[in-house]
Scaffold this active site. Sequence first.
Site, short mmCIF file in Angstrom:
data_model
loop_
_atom_site.label_atom_id
_atom_site.label_comp_id
_atom_site.label_asym_id
_atom_site.label_seq_id
_atom_site.Cartn_x
_atom_site.Cartn_y
_atom_site.Cartn_z
N ARG A 164 39.92 122.94 4.80
CA ARG A 164 38.59 123.09 5.40
C ARG A 164 38.39 124.50 5.99
O ARG A 164 37.72 124.67 7.00
CB ARG A 164 38.33 122.05 6.50
CG ARG A 164 38.35 120.61 6.02
CD ARG A 164 37.19 120.32 5.09
NE ARG A 164 37.03 118.91 4.83
CZ ARG A 164 37.61 118.23 3.83
NH1 ARG A 164 38.41 118.86 2.98
NH2 ARG A 164 37.40 116.94 3.68
N SER A 238 32.69 113.66 7.73
CA SER A 238 33.70 113.71 8.80
C SER A 238 33.24 114.70 9.87
O SER A 238 32.98 115.86 9.55
CB SER A 238 35.05 114.20 8.26
OG SER A 238 35.52 113.37 7.23
N GLU A 333 34.65 119.65 12.64
CA GLU A 333 34.55 120.21 11.29
C GLU A 333 33.11 120.68 11.04
O GLU A 333 32.86 121.66 10.35
CB GLU A 333 34.96 119.15 10.26
CG GLU A 333 35.10 119.69 8.85
CD GLU A 333 34.55 118.76 7.80
OE1 GLU A 333 33.32 118.65 7.67
OE2 GLU A 333 35.38 118.15 7.08
P1 FAD Z 1 25.22 123.55 4.97
O1 FAD Z 1 25.44 122.36 5.81
O2 FAD Z 1 23.80 123.90 4.63
O3 FAD Z 1 26.01 124.77 5.46
C1 FAD Z 1 27.36 124.67 5.84
C2 FAD Z 1 27.89 126.05 6.27
O4 FAD Z 1 27.90 126.94 5.15
C3 FAD Z 1 26.99 126.75 7.30
O5 FAD Z 1 27.80 127.53 8.13
C4 FAD Z 1 26.09 127.64 6.45
O6 FAD Z 1 25.57 128.74 7.16
C5 FAD Z 1 27.05 128.07 5.37
N1 FAD Z 1 26.42 128.33 4.07
C6 FAD Z 1 25.71 127.46 3.31
N2 FAD Z 1 25.35 128.02 2.14
C7 FAD Z 1 25.83 129.29 2.16
C8 FAD Z 1 25.79 130.38 1.24
N3 FAD Z 1 25.17 130.29 0.06
N4 FAD Z 1 26.39 131.55 1.60
C9 FAD Z 1 27.02 131.66 2.80
N5 FAD Z 1 27.08 130.67 3.71
C10 FAD Z 1 26.51 129.49 3.39
N6 FAD Z 1 32.90 117.79 2.87
C11 FAD Z 1 34.11 117.80 2.25
O7 FAD Z 1 34.77 118.84 2.19
N7 FAD Z 1 34.61 116.68 1.67
C12 FAD Z 1 33.96 115.51 1.67
O8 FAD Z 1 34.45 114.52 1.14
C13 FAD Z 1 32.69 115.46 2.32
N8 FAD Z 1 31.99 114.30 2.39
C14 FAD Z 1 30.78 114.26 3.01
C15 FAD Z 1 30.09 113.06 3.04
C16 FAD Z 1 28.85 112.99 3.64
C17 FAD Z 1 28.10 111.66 3.65
C18 FAD Z 1 28.27 114.16 4.21
C19 FAD Z 1 26.89 114.09 4.81
C20 FAD Z 1 28.96 115.35 4.21
C21 FAD Z 1 30.24 115.42 3.61
N9 FAD Z 1 30.98 116.61 3.57
C22 FAD Z 1 32.19 116.64 2.92
C23 FAD Z 1 30.47 117.83 4.22
C24 FAD Z 1 29.52 118.65 3.32
O9 FAD Z 1 29.10 117.89 2.21
C25 FAD Z 1 30.17 119.93 2.82
O10 FAD Z 1 30.62 120.72 3.89
C26 FAD Z 1 29.20 120.77 1.96
O11 FAD Z 1 29.89 121.82 1.33
C27 FAD Z 1 28.06 121.36 2.80
O12 FAD Z 1 27.13 121.91 1.89
P2 FAD Z 1 25.66 122.30 2.38
O13 FAD Z 1 25.02 123.01 1.25
O14 FAD Z 1 24.97 121.09 2.87
O15 FAD Z 1 25.98 123.28 3.54
N1 EPU Z 2 41.41 105.41 9.25
C1 EPU Z 2 41.38 104.46 10.25
N2 EPU Z 2 40.17 104.15 10.81
C2 EPU Z 2 39.01 104.71 10.40
C3 EPU Z 2 39.04 105.69 9.38
C4 EPU Z 2 40.26 106.02 8.81
O1 EPU Z 2 42.39 103.91 10.64
O2 EPU Z 2 37.96 104.36 10.95
C5 EPU Z 2 42.71 105.74 8.64
C6 EPU Z 2 43.11 104.78 7.52
O3 EPU Z 2 44.51 104.59 7.60
C7 EPU Z 2 42.81 105.56 6.27
C8 EPU Z 2 43.07 107.00 6.72
O4 EPU Z 2 42.65 107.03 8.09
O5 EPU Z 2 43.65 105.19 5.22
C9 EPU Z 2 42.31 108.05 5.93
O6 EPU Z 2 40.93 107.70 5.88
P1 EPU Z 2 40.00 108.16 4.64
O7 EPU Z 2 40.70 107.87 3.36
O8 EPU Z 2 38.65 107.60 4.84
O9 EPU Z 2 39.99 109.72 4.75
P2 EPU Z 2 39.83 110.72 5.98
O10 EPU Z 2 41.14 111.38 6.20
O11 EPU Z 2 39.19 110.04 7.14
C10 EPU Z 2 39.28 112.79 4.51
C11 EPU Z 2 38.25 113.86 4.51
C12 EPU Z 2 36.99 113.37 3.83
C13 EPU Z 2 37.32 113.00 2.39
C14 EPU Z 2 38.39 111.90 2.41
C15 EPU Z 2 38.89 111.54 1.03
C16 EPU Z 2 38.67 115.27 6.44
C17 EPU Z 2 38.24 115.67 7.79
N3 EPU Z 2 37.96 114.30 5.87
O12 EPU Z 2 38.79 111.76 5.35
O13 EPU Z 2 36.03 114.41 3.81
O14 EPU Z 2 36.20 112.52 1.69
O15 EPU Z 2 39.54 112.36 3.17
O16 EPU Z 2 39.65 112.58 0.53
O17 EPU Z 2 39.61 115.85 5.88
C18 EPU Z 2 34.24 115.39 5.05
O18 EPU Z 2 34.93 116.41 5.13
O19 EPU Z 2 33.08 115.33 5.53
C19 EPU Z 2 34.79 114.21 4.39
C20 EPU Z 2 34.13 113.05 4.31
#
Ligand code: FAD
Ligand code: EPU
Length: 338
Positions: A164, A238, A333
């Site tokens: 991240r 997250s 994050e």
């Molecule tokens: P924004 O929220 O619009 O911006 C994020 C940051 O990037 C800000 O600092 C912004 O200024 C900067 N930025 C944006 N675009 C540019 C650009 N073109 N040039 C320079 N800076 C820029 N993230 C994960 O890593 N893994 C996941 O599994 C994951 N799951 C998610 C699930 C949900 C339901 C949600 C809502 C979010 C999740 N995220 C996850 C977080 C998010 O999807 C990512 O961080 C994504 O890359 C953000 O993209 P955005 O375009 O919405 O960025």
């Molecule tokens: N867990 C709990 N309670 C909860 C949630 C999770 O006990 O309420 C424990 C469980 O043991 C579970 C483990 O945590 O097995 C891991 O949970 P999960 O698989 O949901 O993944 P995470 O570590 O919580 C991360 C990323 C996610 C990404 C998933 C899958 C971060 C901060 N988050 O979540 O990214 O989608 O793994 O790879 O690294 C995001 O960044 O926004 C995001 C959603």
Amino acid sequence: MLQIEQNVSLKNFNTFGIDAKARYFTEINQEDDLVELFLDEQWKNMPRLILGGGSNMLFVKDFDGIVIRMNIRGIEHRINHDEVIVEAGAGEVWNGLVNYCVDHDFAGMENLSLIPGSVGASPIQNIGAYGVELKDVFHSCKAFEIATGIFKTFTKDECGFGYRESVFKAELKGQYIITHVKFQLSQTPHLKLTYGAIEQELTNRGITEPTIKDVSKVVSHIRVSKLPDPSTIGNAGSFFKNPVISTDQFAQLQAQHPDVVNYPAPNGVKLAAGWLIEQCGWKGKTVGNTGTWKNQALVLVNHGGATGQEVYKLSSQIIDSVYTKFGVSLEREVNIID
Ligand code: FAD
Ligand code: EPU
């Protein structure tokens, strides 16, 4: 010609659905728009926020500056034997790009299916899920340097990717705007199935020889079952990173809490923040208009009408209680815009 609007509500531009306002707002549809914008001293010297899909930010107040929304579109690919180079504009929707690659049988991105947001933001925090990170498919990106007005290409090594993390969040924070990203994919699948419930879900579906389309579908299914859909419940995924602690600290923690969920990490031990938060009693709890998600305690939600301050306050309370119970500091994050 650039259009600059005033006093624009950002409610539909952030997945938390926070009703903050931007003093000025503009949309960038091509690289020349950036050149034009920053030739003007007024905009160059004003506080600015680069916005993609707004899926990783929390507005805790109105933004008193210019919000620059990236909308550069276009996806192209070039095939060279087994290797495929795909280039996409920063304003493309990330999951649209993943679908494009999966549909063309270009392998590598399938585990990153259904992550919200834009292509341009994907390198910023090196998005990751289900055992794959952006860095595994990243080739290079093109970015506009605000101070000089020059476009620069960043190779993978120059991006300093970590969990991240990237240079764009650290030493180069706020200095560059990403306009295009190139990805290096393959025509031969190298499936990564060991993470989380992927294998189990393939078995449930009776799939013994999965394709990248199968993996994409299964990952999407698992995500939908765990994470709230921002179109109905505001959230930014997250809210905190999974903390990495030293092996010594981990040994002490595990002695007191034998079932602490953990994973090996290059510089220590990574803990599941969701587990820590759940153990503190926060999972599924509602606090005013905010709360944590019932299926995933790491996700903070807006049940409707929450302000950014309310969500921020809840996040501070969670940080405090996890620290008090486990001696572990959670780091946000989500980008806090204040
Ligand atoms: P924004 O929220 O619009 O911006 C994020 C940051 O990037 C800000 O600092 C912004 O200024 C900067 N930025 C944006 N675009 C540019 C650009 N073109 N040039 C320079 N800076 C820029 N993230 C994960 O890593 N893994 C996941 O599994 C994951 N799951 C998610 C699930 C949900 C339901 C949600 C809502 C979010 C999740 N995220 C996850 C977080 C998010 O999807 C990512 O961080 C994504 O890359 C953000 O993209 P955005 O375009 O919405 O960025
Ligand atoms: N867990 C709990 N309670 C909860 C949630 C999770 O006990 O309420 C424990 C469980 O043991 C579970 C483990 O945590 O097995 C891991 O949970 P999960 O698989 O949901 O993944 P995470 O570590 O919580 C991360 C990323 C996610 C990404 C998933 C899958 C971060 C901060 N988050 O979540 O990214 O989608 O793994 O790879 O690294 C995001 O960044 O926004 C995001 C959603």
